[in-house]
Scaffold this active site. Structure first.
Site, PDB file in Angstrom:
ATOM      1  N   CYS A   1      -6.503  -2.988   7.707  1.00 14.35           N
ATOM      2  CA  CYS A   1      -7.519  -1.926   7.705  1.00 14.35           C
ATOM      3  C   CYS A   1      -8.798  -2.358   7.003  1.00 14.35           C
ATOM      4  O   CYS A   1      -9.896  -1.990   7.414  1.00 14.35           O
ATOM      5  CB  CYS A   1      -6.958  -0.650   7.077  1.00 14.35           C
ATOM      6  SG  CYS A   1      -6.615  -0.742   5.297  1.00 14.35           S
TER       7      CYS A   1
ATOM      8  N   CYS B   1       0.839  -1.201   0.000  1.00 16.04           N
ATOM      9  CA  CYS B   1       0.000   0.000   0.000  1.00 16.04           C
ATOM     10  C   CYS B   1       0.873   1.251   0.000  1.00 16.04           C
ATOM     11  O   CYS B   1       0.612   2.204  -0.742  1.00 16.04           O
ATOM     12  CB  CYS B   1      -0.915  -0.009   1.224  1.00 16.04           C
ATOM     13  SG  CYS B   1      -2.129   1.328   1.229  1.00 16.04           S
TER      14      CYS B   1
END
Length: 359
Positions: free
Chosen positions: A201, A104
């Site tokens: 997340c 990410c």
């Protein structure tokens, strides 16, 4: 190789803010340092639930408004889905253990924040990572470990190329997490007592396997546990539930049993008994190196590898094998295929690769 600690002279900065403790604390520190500051939040996902959630978005907006810092939200949904969610699902389907936070940072957070900064002619991007910066004798910039060794996040930034690193700024590089939280409490920030999240997340508090069960049901087909000779030991509940080195939740008598390898084609998992399957050699591919590759093969250079976020780095040497590097470690280490192998010279990140399957 020689490196010196480095802090950029940054008068104009775009801060990536999440609404959490670390980025909020970074915002206040930068504001107190009189930097010309803009804040940006990446909206990573809208469905089936928003990332960041509405409370984080609201707290970030309110703090920026209170401090007089321009704030914007940037849609990063497509990049996040392609480079993180899909990568995560495909990795587990292939019997790999991915590191979504590192990918990410590499493909979503840092490049999109840098793109936003460039569009505003802002030269630096700041984040709330516990990491630092170093330069070499040629002025090239590298990621380094943060001062708080218990929270150091340089491992997750090891995929970044040097042309991005030179535009980064870490307000918390010299800070300890405990002091950051105490300062936030003293300033009555709502985030000061926010619990630290160690979850993925996009799992939103769920066990990540629940997410995978919906996305890739084929990775939950029952198959055989076998030993190294091919003898069937019992049944597993799907390769996505296991990772190399795992001991818990094997469910077989006569252990302890450890996962040594996962074969997605045959849907078999190899177990070994007694000790965790450590190794002194493995291969890494998809290299991101911020030094000349030949530097790795010079005996006078002391280079260490780290194969998990919480693991210690150990000395290693390297051998070129096609597009991959063969790593030879001084001591046995756990090397789970799919994980990041970060290369360090002291506290400085030289680059990284992704651990390959053997055989």
């Amino acid at each position: 190789m020689e490196f010196c600690p480095y802090t950029p002279e940054a008068s104009s900065i775009l801060l990536g803010i999440s609404g959490g403790l670390d980025s909020s604390a970074s915002l206040i520190r930068l504001k107190n340092n009189k930097a010309k500051l803009t804040a940006a939040m990446l909206l990573l996902q809208a469905e089936p639930f928003p990332i960041p959630d509405s409370s984080h978005l609201r707290m970030a907006e309110e703090l920026c408004r209170k401090l007089g810092v321009p704030f914007e939200a940037i849609d990063a949904g497509e990049a996040f889905k392609q480079h993180v969610r899909t990568y995560f699902e495909e990795s587990y389907s292939a019997g790999l253990t991915p590191c979504p936070c590192a990918l990410c940072n590499q493909h979503v957070k840092v490049p999109l924040l840098l793109e936003a900064a460039k569009s505003k002619e802002i030269p630096f991007v700041a984040t709330g990572h516990y990491a630092s910066l170093y330069t070499d004798s040629e002025g090239k910039t590298f990621i380094g470990r943060g001062a708080d060794t218990s929270k150091d996040q340089s491992y997750f930034l090891s995929r970044l190329p040097s042309d991005q690193i030179k535009h980064l700024y870490f307000p918390l590089q010299d800070e300890k997490k405990q002091s950051v939280r105490k300062d936030a409490s003293n300033q009555n920030l709502p985030v000061s007592d926010m619990e630290e999240s160690n979850d993925i997340c996009f799992a939103a508090g769920r066990v990540y396997t629940d997410l995978l069960r919906t996305a890739v049901p084929s990775a939950f087909r029952e198959g055989n546990f076998i030993d190294e000779k091919g003898t069937v030991l019992g049944k597993h509940r799907g390769i996505a539930l296991y990772t190399v080195g795992q001991r818990k939740r094997i469910g077989l008598p006569g252990g302890p049993w450890f996962v040594k390898a996962i074969h997605e084609i045959t849907n078999e998992i190899i177990l070994v008994k007694g000790e965790r399957p450590l190794t002194t050699t493995f291969s890494i591919a998809q290299l991101t190196l911020n030094i000349k590759e030949g530097t790795l093969f010079m005996n006078e250079n002391s280079i260490e590898v780290q194969t998990h976020y919480r693991s210690q780095s150990i000395p290693a040497r390297f051998e070129k094998k096609g597009d991959s590097l063969r790593v030879y470690c001084e001591n046995p280490i756990l090397a789970a295929p799919g994980q990041i192998c970060a290369l360090y010279s002291g506290k400085v990140v030289l680059g990284s690769g992704i651990i390959e399957k053997e055989g």
